[in-house]
Design a protein around this motif. Structure first.
Motif, PDB file in Angstrom:
ATOM      1  N   THR A 146     -15.196 -16.238   4.404  1.00  0.00           N
ATOM      2  CA  THR A 146     -14.504 -15.878   3.167  1.00  0.00           C
ATOM      3  C   THR A 146     -14.307 -14.366   3.074  1.00  0.00           C
ATOM      4  O   THR A 146     -14.953 -13.595   3.794  1.00  0.00           O
ATOM      5  N   VAL A 147     -13.425 -13.963   2.164  1.00  0.00           N
ATOM      6  CA  VAL A 147     -13.352 -12.570   1.760  1.00  0.00           C
ATOM      7  C   VAL A 147     -14.413 -12.346   0.684  1.00  0.00           C
ATOM      8  O   VAL A 147     -14.940 -13.313   0.110  1.00  0.00           O
ATOM      9  N   PRO A 148     -14.768 -11.102   0.391  1.00  0.00           N
ATOM     10  CA  PRO A 148     -15.775 -10.855  -0.657  1.00  0.00           C
ATOM     11  C   PRO A 148     -15.345 -11.436  -2.006  1.00  0.00           C
ATOM     12  O   PRO A 148     -14.178 -11.340  -2.403  1.00  0.00           O
ATOM     13  N   ASP A 149     -16.303 -12.056  -2.676  1.00  0.00           N
ATOM     14  CA  ASP A 149     -16.097 -12.565  -4.039  1.00  0.00           C
ATOM     15  C   ASP A 149     -14.990 -13.618  -4.131  1.00  0.00           C
ATOM     16  O   ASP A 149     -14.343 -13.760  -5.179  1.00  0.00           O
ATOM     17  N   CYS A 150     -14.781 -14.365  -3.083  1.00  0.00           N
ATOM     18  CA  CYS A 150     -13.775 -15.428  -3.121  1.00  0.00           C
ATOM     19  C   CYS A 150     -14.201 -16.480  -4.150  1.00  0.00           C
ATOM     20  O   CYS A 150     -15.286 -17.064  -4.026  1.00  0.00           O
ATOM     21  N   ALA A 158     -15.062 -19.995  -2.644  1.00  0.00           N
ATOM     22  CA  ALA A 158     -16.141 -20.165  -1.671  1.00  0.00           C
ATOM     23  C   ALA A 158     -17.261 -21.048  -2.213  1.00  0.00           C
ATOM     24  O   ALA A 158     -17.720 -21.965  -1.514  1.00  0.00           O
ATOM     25  N   ARG A 218     -22.785 -18.424   6.407  1.00  0.00           N
ATOM     26  CA  ARG A 218     -21.728 -17.761   5.656  1.00  0.00           C
ATOM     27  C   ARG A 218     -21.342 -16.469   6.362  1.00  0.00           C
ATOM     28  O   ARG A 218     -22.207 -15.714   6.797  1.00  0.00           O
ATOM     29  N   ARG A 219     -20.067 -16.216   6.430  1.00  0.00           N
ATOM     30  CA  ARG A 219     -19.553 -15.009   7.075  1.00  0.00           C
ATOM     31  C   ARG A 219     -18.513 -14.381   6.150  1.00  0.00           C
ATOM     32  O   ARG A 219     -17.559 -15.034   5.740  1.00  0.00           O
ATOM     33  N   THR A 220     -18.712 -13.110   5.811  1.00  0.00           N
ATOM     34  CA  THR A 220     -17.781 -12.402   4.944  1.00  0.00           C
ATOM     35  C   THR A 220     -16.883 -11.509   5.792  1.00  0.00           C
ATOM     36  O   THR A 220     -17.377 -10.725   6.616  1.00  0.00           O
ATOM     37  N   THR A 274     -13.840  -8.616   5.903  1.00  0.00           N
ATOM     38  CA  THR A 274     -13.343  -7.545   5.036  1.00  0.00           C
ATOM     39  C   THR A 274     -12.074  -6.873   5.540  1.00  0.00           C
ATOM     40  O   THR A 274     -11.508  -6.047   4.825  1.00  0.00           O
ATOM     41  N   SER A 295      -8.865 -17.443   2.828  1.00  0.00           N
ATOM     42  CA  SER A 295     -10.225 -17.639   2.306  1.00  0.00           C
ATOM     43  C   SER A 295     -10.224 -18.701   1.204  1.00  0.00           C
ATOM     44  O   SER A 295      -9.370 -18.662   0.301  1.00  0.00           O
ATOM     45  N   PRO A 296     -11.159 -19.681   1.303  1.00  0.00           N
ATOM     46  CA  PRO A 296     -12.217 -19.841   2.310  1.00  0.00           C
ATOM     47  C   PRO A 296     -11.750 -20.695   3.490  1.00  0.00           C
ATOM     48  O   PRO A 296     -10.893 -21.565   3.345  1.00  0.00           O
TER      49      PRO A 296
END
Length: 344
Positions: free
Chosen positions: A7-11, A14, A38-40, A42, A55-56
């Motif tokens: 995911t991207v941050p704060d998706c 997710a 989990r993998r973020t 950026t 994302s996600p």
């Protein structure tokens, strides 16, 4: 089974995907067989590396089961269609159950393929994660890290410092690791191999992203390096029949591409050598002696079959790209993440 939520941050979607994934895992009764990571991501380069098509994204053993080949990796929000065709921010529980069940079926097929005599690669089912006791894991992991950082084993003084807190000498620990086939020593006690790495040249050259070029003991060892190191690897090898090149790029998530697309791996072992089950009184067959030379890339199934026919003393089986990568990840992926390395 390895499940990775990328995911991207704060998706905002997710948590929805994760909740549905946990429910799907429970409903098909595979809780003990699945690990969720989990993998973020950026930036765009990371999106490409982790094949995040929005994302996600869910990766099942490194593969996106919902991927649309026409949609490139990127940082956009991703939409899925439910059973009625309505857009949602995550796959439905039913869709997740379906892809997980398919993955389980495939895993059973792969298990049937890789439970061949080349199981010596994985120490006859005992795995290649060294025990913590006596400094075995600390020394073993330090050797592996040295290969990944410099392309060569660490100096004797470094290993002595790692072994000392455990009340042992480096020579004692290396001898035990050799006896249990975690690594191989030459007649002079020098490290000749630390699976997946070889200290001497082999047909399998591996360039580690942001690292050195190394040699792998065999094709499966080469394919397992990315998962072990958390870095992309670029593999160059040759078909044993005529020297034609085979190349592969493998990511830590298990994504892989190789040329030619028809390439396969033959996982073989000397027919006369039966891998033993390790016990307190016996060590496993040394993979370096009984199978590493017979686990190679071939440009096609026909080439591999022709080679096998010409070498009746070798038993083995063909593995396609996915099965070969899965085996490499299963054997070598845990080596540097199985507990912290004790500080010297």
């Amino acid at each position: 089974m390895e499940l990775t939520v990328v995911t991207v941050p704060d998706c905002p979607n997710a948590p929805i995907l994760e909740d549905r994934l946990v429910q799907a895992v429970a409903e098909i009764g595979m809780g003990a067989k699945a690990s969720i990571m989990r993998r973020t991501v950026t930036d765009a380069d990371q999106a490409v590396r982790w094949q995040m098509r929005g994302s996600p994204t869910l990766l099942v053993n490194g593969t996106d089961p919902f991927a649309d080949p026409a949609v490139p990796p990127g940082l956009a929000c991703r939409m899925y269609r439910d059973e009625d065709g309505h857009p949602q921010g995550a796959p439905s529980v039913a869709a997740l159950r379906r892809v997980l069940a398919q993955a389980l079926d495939r895993a059973d097929d792969v298990a049937g393929q890789v439970s061949v005599k080349a199981d010596a690669l994985g120490r006859a089912g005992a795995g290649r994660v060294a025990p913590v006791q006596g400094g075995l894991r600390a020394v073993h992991q330090r050797v592996l890290r040295a290969f990944s950082e410099t392309g060569a084993p660490p100096p004797a003084a470094v290993l002595a410092a790692v072994a000392a807190p455990h009340g042992a000498s480096a020579e004692q620990v290396l001898a035990e690791l050799h006896e249990a086939d975690f690594l191989r020593l030459d007649a002079g006690g020098q490290i000749r191999a630390a699976y997946p790495f070889s200290a001497v040249a082999t047909r399998h050259r591996v360039h580690i992203d942001d690292g050195p070029q190394v040699f792998a003991m065999c094709a499966i060892d080469a394919l397992g390096m990315a998962a072990m190191l958390g870095r992309d690897v670029h593999i160059t090898s040759t078909d044993p029949t005529d020297g034609r090149p085979v190349t592969a790029v493998v990511t830590p998530a298990g994504q892989a591409n190789w040329e030619p697309e028809t390439a396969v791996v033959f996982a073989g072992q000397q027919a006369a050598c039966e891998p033993c089950t390790p016990t307190a009184a016996s060590s496993p067959e040394a993979a370096a002696e009984v199978c590493c030379g017979y686990v190679n890339f071939f440009v096609s199934s026909a080439s591999a079959q022709a080679w096998a026919k010409a070498h009746p003393h070798v038993e083995g089986r063909l593995l396609d790209l996915r099965a070969a990568v899965d085996l490499g990840v299963a054997i070598f992926g845990p080596l540097l993440t199985a507990g912290p390395e004790p500080a010297p």
